[in-house]
Motif scaffolding. Structure first.
Motif, short mmCIF file in Angstrom:
data_model
loop_
_atom_site.label_atom_id
_atom_site.label_comp_id
_atom_site.label_asym_id
_atom_site.label_seq_id
_atom_site.Cartn_x
_atom_site.Cartn_y
_atom_site.Cartn_z
N ARG A 28 50.15 -33.65 -30.14
CA ARG A 28 49.12 -34.54 -30.65
C ARG A 28 48.46 -35.35 -29.53
O ARG A 28 47.26 -35.60 -29.55
N ARG A 29 49.26 -35.76 -28.55
CA ARG A 29 48.72 -36.60 -27.48
C ARG A 29 48.16 -35.80 -26.31
O ARG A 29 47.58 -36.37 -25.38
N ALA A 30 48.35 -34.48 -26.33
CA ALA A 30 47.99 -33.68 -25.16
C ALA A 30 46.49 -33.75 -24.80
O ALA A 30 46.16 -33.91 -23.61
N PRO A 31 45.54 -33.63 -25.76
CA PRO A 31 44.12 -33.70 -25.37
C PRO A 31 43.77 -35.02 -24.69
O PRO A 31 43.04 -35.04 -23.68
N LEU A 32 44.27 -36.14 -25.24
CA LEU A 32 43.97 -37.44 -24.62
C LEU A 32 44.61 -37.54 -23.24
O LEU A 32 43.97 -38.00 -22.28
N ALA A 33 45.87 -37.08 -23.12
CA ALA A 33 46.54 -37.15 -21.82
C ALA A 33 45.82 -36.29 -20.78
O ALA A 33 45.62 -36.71 -19.63
N ALA A 34 45.38 -35.08 -21.19
CA ALA A 34 44.68 -34.21 -20.25
C ALA A 34 43.34 -34.80 -19.84
O ALA A 34 42.94 -34.73 -18.66
N ALA A 35 42.62 -35.42 -20.81
CA ALA A 35 41.32 -36.02 -20.49
C ALA A 35 41.49 -37.18 -19.52
O ALA A 35 40.68 -37.36 -18.59
N LEU A 36 42.53 -38.00 -19.72
CA LEU A 36 42.77 -39.12 -18.80
C LEU A 36 43.19 -38.62 -17.42
O LEU A 36 42.80 -39.20 -16.40
N CYS A 37 43.98 -37.55 -17.37
CA CYS A 37 44.34 -36.96 -16.07
C CYS A 37 43.09 -36.42 -15.37
O CYS A 37 42.94 -36.56 -14.15
N LEU A 38 42.20 -35.79 -16.14
CA LEU A 38 40.95 -35.30 -15.57
C LEU A 38 40.14 -36.45 -14.97
O LEU A 38 39.62 -36.33 -13.84
N ALA A 39 40.04 -37.56 -15.72
CA ALA A 39 39.30 -38.71 -15.21
C ALA A 39 39.96 -39.27 -13.95
O ALA A 39 39.27 -39.66 -13.00
N ALA A 40 41.29 -39.31 -13.94
CA ALA A 40 42.00 -39.83 -12.76
C ALA A 40 41.75 -38.94 -11.54
O ALA A 40 41.55 -39.44 -10.43
N ILE A 41 41.76 -37.63 -11.74
CA ILE A 41 41.48 -36.71 -10.63
C ILE A 41 40.05 -36.92 -10.12
O ILE A 41 39.80 -36.96 -8.90
N ALA A 42 39.12 -37.08 -11.06
CA ALA A 42 37.73 -37.31 -10.66
C ALA A 42 37.58 -38.62 -9.89
O ALA A 42 36.87 -38.68 -8.87
N ASP A 43 38.27 -39.67 -10.34
CA ASP A 43 38.18 -40.96 -9.64
C ASP A 43 38.82 -40.89 -8.26
O ASP A 43 38.33 -41.51 -7.30
N LEU A 44 39.91 -40.14 -8.16
CA LEU A 44 40.53 -39.96 -6.84
C LEU A 44 39.58 -39.22 -5.89
O LEU A 44 39.44 -39.58 -4.71
N ALA A 45 38.91 -38.21 -6.43
CA ALA A 45 37.94 -37.47 -5.61
C ALA A 45 36.78 -38.37 -5.18
O ALA A 45 36.30 -38.29 -4.04
N VAL A 46 36.34 -39.24 -6.10
CA VAL A 46 35.27 -40.19 -5.75
C VAL A 46 35.74 -41.12 -4.62
O VAL A 46 34.98 -41.40 -3.68
N ALA A 47 36.99 -41.57 -4.72
CA ALA A 47 37.51 -42.46 -3.67
C ALA A 47 37.47 -41.77 -2.31
O ALA A 47 37.08 -42.38 -1.30
N VAL A 48 37.85 -40.49 -2.28
CA VAL A 48 37.84 -39.74 -1.02
C VAL A 48 36.40 -39.56 -0.51
O VAL A 48 36.12 -39.74 0.68
N VAL A 49 35.50 -39.22 -1.43
CA VAL A 49 34.10 -38.99 -1.03
C VAL A 49 33.46 -40.28 -0.52
O VAL A 49 32.77 -40.29 0.50
N VAL A 50 33.67 -41.38 -1.24
CA VAL A 50 33.10 -42.67 -0.82
C VAL A 50 33.68 -43.08 0.53
O VAL A 50 32.95 -43.55 1.42
N PHE A 51 34.99 -42.91 0.69
CA PHE A 51 35.61 -43.22 1.99
C PHE A 51 34.98 -42.37 3.10
O PHE A 51 34.63 -42.89 4.17
N GLY A 52 34.83 -41.08 2.83
CA GLY A 52 34.26 -40.20 3.85
C GLY A 52 32.82 -40.57 4.18
O GLY A 52 32.43 -40.57 5.36
N ALA A 53 32.03 -40.91 3.15
CA ALA A 53 30.63 -41.26 3.39
C ALA A 53 30.51 -42.55 4.18
O ALA A 53 29.65 -42.67 5.07
N ALA A 54 31.36 -43.53 3.87
CA ALA A 54 31.28 -44.82 4.55
C ALA A 54 31.82 -44.73 5.98
O ALA A 54 31.16 -45.13 6.95
N ALA A 55 33.04 -44.20 6.12
CA ALA A 55 33.64 -44.10 7.46
C ALA A 55 32.88 -43.11 8.33
O ALA A 55 32.72 -43.33 9.54
N GLY A 56 32.39 -42.03 7.72
CA GLY A 56 31.67 -41.02 8.48
C GLY A 56 30.34 -41.50 9.02
O GLY A 56 29.80 -40.92 9.96
N THR A 57 29.78 -42.54 8.42
CA THR A 57 28.52 -43.09 8.91
C THR A 57 28.72 -44.31 9.79
O THR A 57 27.76 -45.03 10.09
#
Length: 528
Positions: free
Chosen positions: A123-152
């Motif tokens: 029952r909880r699997a769709p919500l858990a997977a969606a939240l994990c997806l969002a967490a992965i996306a936010d982690l990727a954003v953190a890496v991209v923002v870090f790279g864009a800022a430090a790289g410039t």
């Protein structure tokens, strides 16, 4: 069977579904930070330039309300955060809202969730997977923002904190969306509620930056900004979005366990047995389905117009203190205020085009969901069905552009005690309408001839026009790329005088493209 059984499988499936759209969120976030970093280091790279900017900014409460706390202006890296963090937070809030909403509430509404639950999925699997997806996306954003800022060229420590702060804001809105999914019965209500929360968070942050700082601590955007990247590097405020995320996810899970599948805690009342006169036509139905979105976009554009208009009276002083800014205005320093209005009204028109495209694409959504077929089973023709959605979208764009111009004129007229600015800036904004209609016409053309790619085509055109409007000069793009945007072919009012020829030509092209879209719909299979 565990209530979380199947989470890993669902997560892989969601990642596959988002493999095309998610990279665009990451690219957009990285470009936003990278471009502002290069621009700020070029303009405010010296202590004198930074001090002059700080003096100008701190004297204008409206600028602080739009951007952030003045402490960030102590360093050039902080100035980057001052300029972009609020907008970056909104982008990430929307990204998380769509990721969680699309894979939970939308799946339940369309029946895909029931199909998934018929397998060995908890029952909880769709919500858990969606939240994990969002967490992965936010982690990727953190890496991209870090790279864009430090790289410039910005400091590594502050860049890491900036990326983490952005991810923290995203996680907070992902958890908030998870709660909204349990409360409301359809994705439109979920998106509306989270959108209101996002707007409220921005207003609370603004109130805290120009008044009592306590207000900022009530806002997820304020939590991110109060880490002060490059201007003190405080890491401890990141504990707040983490704690809020844990609490909100716990609330979402508790609510999920107590509601029926496919339902929300707030059940909608039953409709009337017979439709009112306003719903007895395709046009009435199209208006009923789009009115909430139109009202929301129009209200947002009015508020944005008021904000932009309130800055206009300070633009001359701002450019006098920072003459380098003039190179980013279409008319340079000679006509600062008119150049400023030409730019900000163009931005408002682009947002109005986005709202109109969303309205036109509602027809495609109704087609793919199967709800259009019962309508077309009556005496309603395909032409009048699609025409109703397009008519509402085009009329909505007229209202949105006019109201945006009214917001500009209202704020600027009050600031300069010149009531004539109301109508003048409404007229200036309406000059952009033919280009808005042409963008909508391309969306309709795609619905008619390339239905499966219609959304990608339509939103790519909107994004392309935005990139050309905002970055063509900065990136020194070739001239042919500019000519592909319809907005380039209209007068840059109020900087340039308005002539009828370009307005008529662009309107005629939009009409032709619209007609071609209707022909395509009439000659293709429906519902695929």
């Amino acid at each position: 069977m565990s209530t979380a059984a199947g989470t890993a499988v669902l997560l892989r499936f969601m990642l596959r579904q988002e493999r095309r759209s998610l990279p665009w969120w990451l690219i957009g976030s990285g470009l936003l930070v990278g471009f502002q970093s290069v621009s700020s280091q070029d303009l405010y790279g010296t202590p004198e330039a930074l001090a002059k900017l700080r003096q100008t900014m701190t004297g204008n409460a409206a600028l602080l309300a739009m951007s952030g706390p003045e402490r960030l202006l102590d360093t050039v890296g902080g100035e980057v955060v001052f300029e972009v963090f609020g907008f970056l937070a909104i982008v990430l809030g929307l990204m998380n809202m769509f990721l969680v909403g699309r894979h939970t509430r939308t799946d339940e509404e369309t029946g895909r969730g029931e199909l998934v639950r018929s397998a060995s999925v908890g029952r909880r699997a769709p919500l858990a997977a969606a939240l994990c997806l969002a967490a992965i996306a936010d982690l990727a954003v953190a890496v991209v923002v870090f790279g864009a800022a430090a790289g410039t060229g910005l400091p590594v420590g502050g860049s890491a904190l900036l990326g983490a702060a952005a991810a923290g804001v995203g996680l907070a809105f992902a958890a908030l969306t998870a709660v909204a999914v349990q409360v409301f019965e359809n994705p439109r209500s979920v998106y509306g509620a989270v959108g209101v929360a996002l707007g409220t968070a921005f207003v609370l942050r603004a109130a805290g930056d120009i008044g009592n700082p306590v207000w900022s601590w009530l806002s997820p955007i304020g939590w991110g900004q109060r880490t002060f990247p490059y201007a003190g590097d405080r890491w401890w405020p990141l504990l707040i979005p983490l704690a809020a995320g844990v609490v909100l996810v716990g609330v979402a899970v508790a609510l999920l366990d107590r509601r029926d599948f496919g339902e929300g805690l707030l059940s909608y009342r039953q409709g009337r047995a017979t439709a009112s006169w306003a719903l007895r036509s395709p046009l009435g139905l199209a208006w009923r389905l789009q009115r909430g979105s139109i009202i929301g976009w129009t209200t947002g554009l009015f508020v944005l117009g008021v904000a932009y208009g309130s800055f206009a009276d300070s633009v001359e002083a701002y450019v006098a203190d920072n003459p380098e800014i003039a190179q980013y205005l279409p008319g340079g320093a000679a006509e600062v205020v008119n150049s400023y209005f030409a730019l900000v009204i163009l931005i408002s028109a682009l947002l109005a085009a986005a709202s109109a495209v969303a309205g036109a694409m509602r027809a495609r959504h109704e087609e793919t969901s199967g709800r259009a077929e019962p309508v077309l089973a009556t005496k309603v023709s395909r032409r009048s069905w699609l025409g109703s959605y397009v008519a509402v979208a085009l009329a909505g764009s007229v209202v949105a552009v006019a109201v945006a111009g009214l917001g500009h004129g209202l704020a600027y007229g009050i600031a300069t005690s010149d009531p004539g600015q109301f109508l003048r800036l409404v007229g200036v904004a309406l000059v952009q309408l033919p280009a808005v209609w042409l963008v909508v016409a391309v969306a309709v053309l795609a619905i008619g001839w390339l239905p499966r790619a219609a959304a990608a085509v339509a939103w790519s055109v909107v994004g392309y026009c935005g990139v050309i409007a905002m970055f063509a000069d900065s990136f020194d793009l070739p001239d042919w790329t500019r000519q592909a945007s319809p907005f380039v072919h209209l007068p840059q009012a109020p900087l340039e005088s308005v002539t009828a020829t370009p307005l008529v030509v662009v309107t005629a092209i939009a009409t032709t493209v619209l007609a071609a879209g209707f022909v395509g719909l009439a000659n293709r299979d429906f519902g695929y």
